[in-house]
Design a protein around this motif. Structure first.
Motif, PDB file in Angstrom:
ATOM      1  N   THR A  41       0.832  -1.209   0.000  1.00 17.14           N
ATOM      2  CA  THR A  41       0.000   0.000   0.000  1.00 17.14           C
ATOM      3  C   THR A  41       0.863   1.254   0.000  1.00 17.14           C
ATOM      4  N   CYS A  42       2.143   1.105  -0.242  1.00 14.67           N
ATOM      5  CA  CYS A  42       3.060   2.269  -0.195  1.00 14.67           C
ATOM      6  C   CYS A  42       3.739   2.479  -1.539  1.00 14.67           C
ATOM      7  N   GLY A  43       3.063   2.097  -2.617  1.00 14.57           N
ATOM      8  CA  GLY A  43       3.603   2.331  -3.949  1.00 14.57           C
ATOM      9  C   GLY A  43       4.828   1.489  -4.256  1.00 14.57           C
ATOM     10  N   SER A  44       5.292   1.632  -5.493  1.00 16.97           N
ATOM     11  CA  SER A  44       6.531   0.947  -5.859  1.00 16.97           C
ATOM     12  C   SER A  44       7.703   1.520  -5.082  1.00 16.97           C
ATOM     13  N   SER A  45       7.545   2.712  -4.553  1.00 10.73           N
ATOM     14  CA  SER A  45       8.616   3.317  -3.750  1.00 10.73           C
ATOM     15  C   SER A  45       9.019   2.373  -2.621  1.00 10.73           C
ATOM     16  N   LEU A  46       8.037   1.684  -2.036  1.00 11.11           N
ATOM     17  CA  LEU A  46       8.381   0.720  -0.991  1.00 11.11           C
ATOM     18  C   LEU A  46       8.747  -0.635  -1.594  1.00 11.11           C
ATOM     19  N   ALA A 105      17.740   5.320 -12.503  1.00  9.59           N
ATOM     20  CA  ALA A 105      16.774   4.743 -11.546  1.00  9.59           C
ATOM     21  C   ALA A 105      15.956   5.846 -10.874  1.00  9.59           C
ATOM     22  N   HIS A 106      14.767   5.469 -10.450  1.00 11.58           N
ATOM     23  CA  HIS A 106      13.866   6.404  -9.759  1.00 11.58           C
ATOM     24  C   HIS A 106      14.429   6.770  -8.383  1.00 11.58           C
ATOM     25  N   LYS A 107      13.997   7.897  -7.851  1.00 10.13           N
ATOM     26  CA  LYS A 107      14.511   8.360  -6.546  1.00 10.13           C
ATOM     27  C   LYS A 107      14.253   7.349  -5.424  1.00 10.13           C
ATOM     28  N   SER A 108      13.198   6.533  -5.564  1.00  8.11           N
ATOM     29  CA  SER A 108      12.916   5.543  -4.512  1.00  8.11           C
ATOM     30  C   SER A 108      14.033   4.499  -4.446  1.00  8.11           C
ATOM     31  N   VAL A 109      14.664   4.221  -5.588  1.00 10.80           N
ATOM     32  CA  VAL A 109      15.799   3.278  -5.598  1.00 10.80           C
ATOM     33  C   VAL A 109      16.989   3.946  -4.912  1.00 10.80           C
ATOM     34  N   LEU A 148      16.930  -3.503 -12.886  1.00 17.84           N
ATOM     35  CA  LEU A 148      16.716  -2.932 -14.215  1.00 17.84           C
ATOM     36  C   LEU A 148      15.436  -2.102 -14.173  1.00 17.84           C
ATOM     37  N   VAL A 149      15.467  -0.926 -14.803  1.00 14.23           N
ATOM     38  CA  VAL A 149      14.245  -0.117 -14.872  1.00 14.23           C
ATOM     39  C   VAL A 149      13.696  -0.200 -16.294  1.00 14.23           C
ATOM     40  N   THR A 150      12.555  -0.804 -16.447  1.00 16.28           N
ATOM     41  CA  THR A 150      11.903  -0.909 -17.754  1.00 16.28           C
ATOM     42  C   THR A 150      10.430  -1.244 -17.548  1.00 16.28           C
ATOM     43  N   VAL A 172      13.310  -6.319 -11.596  1.00 14.70           N
ATOM     44  CA  VAL A 172      12.872  -5.354 -12.613  1.00 14.70           C
ATOM     45  C   VAL A 172      11.919  -4.353 -11.969  1.00 14.70           C
ATOM     46  N   ASP A 173      12.314  -3.084 -12.035  1.00 16.35           N
ATOM     47  CA  ASP A 173      11.409  -2.024 -11.615  1.00 16.35           C
ATOM     48  C   ASP A 173      10.506  -1.739 -12.810  1.00 16.35           C
ATOM     49  N   GLU A 174       9.369  -2.414 -12.822  1.00 13.07           N
ATOM     50  CA  GLU A 174       8.417  -2.305 -13.925  1.00 13.07           C
ATOM     51  C   GLU A 174       7.218  -1.482 -13.442  1.00 13.07           C
ATOM     52  N   ALA A 175       7.559  -0.411 -12.693  1.00  9.78           N
ATOM     53  CA  ALA A 175       6.505   0.437 -12.114  1.00  9.78           C
ATOM     54  C   ALA A 175       5.508   0.878 -13.181  1.00  9.78           C
ATOM     55  N   TRP A 176       6.012   1.110 -14.418  1.00 12.48           N
ATOM     56  CA  TRP A 176       5.133   1.588 -15.501  1.00 12.48           C
ATOM     57  C   TRP A 176       4.537   0.436 -16.293  1.00 12.48           C
ATOM     58  N   GLY A 177       4.668  -0.798 -15.823  1.00  9.04           N
ATOM     59  CA  GLY A 177       4.280  -1.921 -16.689  1.00  9.04           C
ATOM     60  C   GLY A 177       3.254  -2.874 -16.109  1.00  9.04           C
ATOM     61  N   THR A 193       5.603  -3.535  -9.616  1.00 14.14           N
ATOM     62  CA  THR A 193       4.705  -2.711 -10.442  1.00 14.14           C
ATOM     63  C   THR A 193       3.934  -1.713  -9.584  1.00 14.14           C
ATOM     64  N   SER A 194       3.563  -0.610 -10.230  1.00 15.29           N
ATOM     65  CA  SER A 194       2.630   0.354  -9.617  1.00 15.29           C
ATOM     66  C   SER A 194       1.320   0.205 -10.362  1.00 15.29           C
ATOM     67  N   VAL A 195       0.372  -0.478  -9.768  1.00 15.31           N
ATOM     68  CA  VAL A 195      -0.894  -0.686 -10.490  1.00 15.31           C
ATOM     69  C   VAL A 195      -1.643   0.641 -10.635  1.00 15.31           C
ATOM     70  N   HIS A 196      -1.391   1.563  -9.700  1.00 13.67           N
ATOM     71  CA  HIS A 196      -2.083   2.858  -9.812  1.00 13.67           C
ATOM     72  C   HIS A 196      -1.639   3.641 -11.046  1.00 13.67           C
ATOM     73  N   LYS A 197      -0.472   3.316 -11.617  1.00 17.06           N
ATOM     74  CA  LYS A 197      -0.003   4.081 -12.780  1.00 17.06           C
ATOM     75  C   LYS A 197      -0.729   3.684 -14.054  1.00 17.06           C
ATOM     76  N   SER A 198      -0.824   2.389 -14.322  1.00 14.62           N
ATOM     77  CA  SER A 198      -1.400   1.992 -15.608  1.00 14.62           C
ATOM     78  C   SER A 198      -2.599   1.069 -15.455  1.00 14.62           C
TER      79      SER A 198
HETATM   80  C1  LIG Z   1      10.550   3.790 -12.509  1.00 12.46           C
HETATM   81  C2  LIG Z   1       9.813   4.075 -11.236  1.00 12.46           C
HETATM   82  N1  LIG Z   1      10.014   3.282 -10.170  1.00 12.46           N
HETATM   83  C3  LIG Z   1       9.362   3.488  -9.006  1.00 12.46           C
HETATM   84  C4  LIG Z   1       8.475   4.534  -8.868  1.00 12.46           C
HETATM   85  C5  LIG Z   1       7.769   4.727  -7.558  1.00 12.46           C
HETATM   86  O1  LIG Z   1       6.435   4.369  -7.708  1.00 12.46           O
HETATM   87  P1  LIG Z   1       5.267   4.837  -6.724  1.00 12.46           P
HETATM   88  O2  LIG Z   1       4.899   6.228  -7.144  1.00 12.46           O
HETATM   89  O3  LIG Z   1       4.186   3.832  -6.989  1.00 12.46           O
HETATM   90  O4  LIG Z   1       5.773   4.789  -5.337  1.00 12.46           O
HETATM   91  C6  LIG Z   1       8.242   5.387  -9.946  1.00 12.46           C
HETATM   92  C7  LIG Z   1       7.297   6.513  -9.828  1.00 12.46           C
HETATM   93  O5  LIG Z   1       7.098   7.305 -10.699  1.00 12.46           O
HETATM   94  C8  LIG Z   1       8.937   5.161 -11.170  1.00 12.46           C
HETATM   95  O6  LIG Z   1       8.758   5.956 -12.230  1.00 12.46           O
END
Ligand SMILES: Cc1ncc(COP(=O)(O)O)c(C=O)c1O
Length: 377
Positions: free
Chosen positions: A87-92, A114-118, A166-168, A194-199, A222-227
């Protein structure tokens, strides 16, 4: 498995029908204690669906297996061995994944884009990054996921690296070759995250780029809230193979996550999985057709150009419409601000020369009705 079931939604329904009198959080008690002016904007339903998991959705010891069953259905739907809701996004989720592969002072191959969460995961955990440069596209001024040859060179140079992240797809929709990179990682006996947050939508249509679990990755976030059609912060991380211990992965999530997950996230993840298994192909076929027709309309407008990436990247998510606005002598930032102010159109990503419109199963040609809900003071 029976994908017509939605265990979290069913548990919520039952909670309502049984008319419990809670002395547990959330303190709003399913909306009864909420200021009417708040209800006026948010609606009562959002609070009615916000129920504690422990001794709410399930019993005190979670013996009904409500969340567990919903996670099993998710894993089955996307060809994973295990799926975990967050429940804390892909950031967690990315942090949990990284920590399940490497510990303090151990090395992990991480791409510079990589995203700032990484990056915050590296800072908090003390995992040492072995940086890998993404492929720089000098003509378009864009970074694409790195190729498998570079990954091999790095594992040869840094054999003690514990694995790779890997971010894809990127936020622009460009995708790396997960299969080739997973093969290299596995040759060295190392797991691929694989950080497939967008997939999150990728498993549900054959015309979309390969999905990490199908392409041999070990952990996919994955971030289901994104797509997808789940509320903000809804994330799922998936696991297969024996290079990462499911108990360790779950324990890392437990270490980092909240003890008060909202049922809104769980319920919408559960409902989205059922929807995608039953209707995903149809919904995504419509979204893909709409993205394609929009692309050709925009391409004909003076000063605008829809970017194509054929041959430059392994694959591309056609639900991302990447529009170059530099022919209008404006930046993507100016275009985004103008669209919001003058056309009531909002966009996510923009940069010095582009805007990106993301299409999902929810995108239609109809403008949403404007709501006249107003707070009464
Ligand atoms: C590549 C990537 N990884 C992770 C995240 C973090 O995802 P979330 O916003 O679901 O925490 C993002 C957010 O934009 C992202 O673009």
């Amino acid at each position: 498995m029976d994908h017509s079931r939605a265990p979290v939604l069913e548990a919520l329904q039952e909670f309502r029908e049984r008319g419990y009198v809670p002395f547990t959080p959330p303190g709003h008690r399913q909306g009864r204690g909420v200021d009417p002016r708040v209800l006026d904007v948010l609606g009562r339903e959002v609070f009615e669906a916000d129920v504690i998991a422990l001794n709410g959705l399930d019993d005190r010891l979670m013996r009904g297996g409500v969340i567990e069953h919903a996670q099993e259905l998710m894993a089955d739907a996307v060809h994973a061995e295990h799926a975990f809701f967050s429940t804390c996004g892909s950031s967690l989720s990315v942090k949990s994944a990284m920590l399940s592969v490497a510990g303090p002072h151990e090395k992990l191959i991480v791409p510079r884009h990589a995203h700032k969460s990484v990056v915050s995961g590296l800072i908090l955990s003390g995992v040492c990054p072995v940086w890998i440069s993404p492929d720089w596209d000098a003509e378009r001024h864009l970074a694409h996921p790195p190729g498998a040859d570079r990954v091999r060179e790095l594992f040869e140079a840094e054999p003690e690296a514990k694995g790779m992240l890997l971010v894809t797809p990127t936020d622009y929709g460009t995708c790396g070759d997960i299969r080739a990179i997973a093969d290299v990682c596995h040759e060295f006996g190392k797991p691929l995250i694989v950080d497939e947050a967008w997939g999150a939508h990728l498993p549900f249509h054959d015309d979309l780029p390969p999905w990490g679990m199908d392409a041999g990755a070990d952990v996919v976030v994955t971030s289901v809230h994104k797509s997808g059609a789940a509320v903000e912060q809804s994330s799922v991380f998936h696991l297969q193979g024996d290079l990462v211990d499911p108990k360790a992965l779950k324990a890392r999530e437990d270490l980092l996550g909240t003890t008060s997950p909202t049922s809104l996230v769980y319920a919408t993840l559960d409902g989205w999985r059922r929807q995608m298994v039953q209707h995903g192909e149809l919904l995504l076929t419509a979204a893909l057709a709409l993205a394609e027709s929009t692309r050709s309309v925009i391409e004909r407008l003076p000063g605008l150009h829809v970017m194509e990436f054929g041959g430059l990247v392994h694959s591309f998510d056609p639900l991302k419409v990447v529009i170059d606005v530099s022919g209008l002598d404006i930046s993507g930032y100016q275009a985004t601000d103008w669209l919001r102010e003058h056309q009531r159109v909002t966009l996510g990503l923009s940069d010095h020369r582009r805007i990106v419109a993301q299409f999902t199963q929810a995108t239609t040609t109809a403008r949403p009705r404007s709501s006249s809900r107003r707070c009464e003071r």
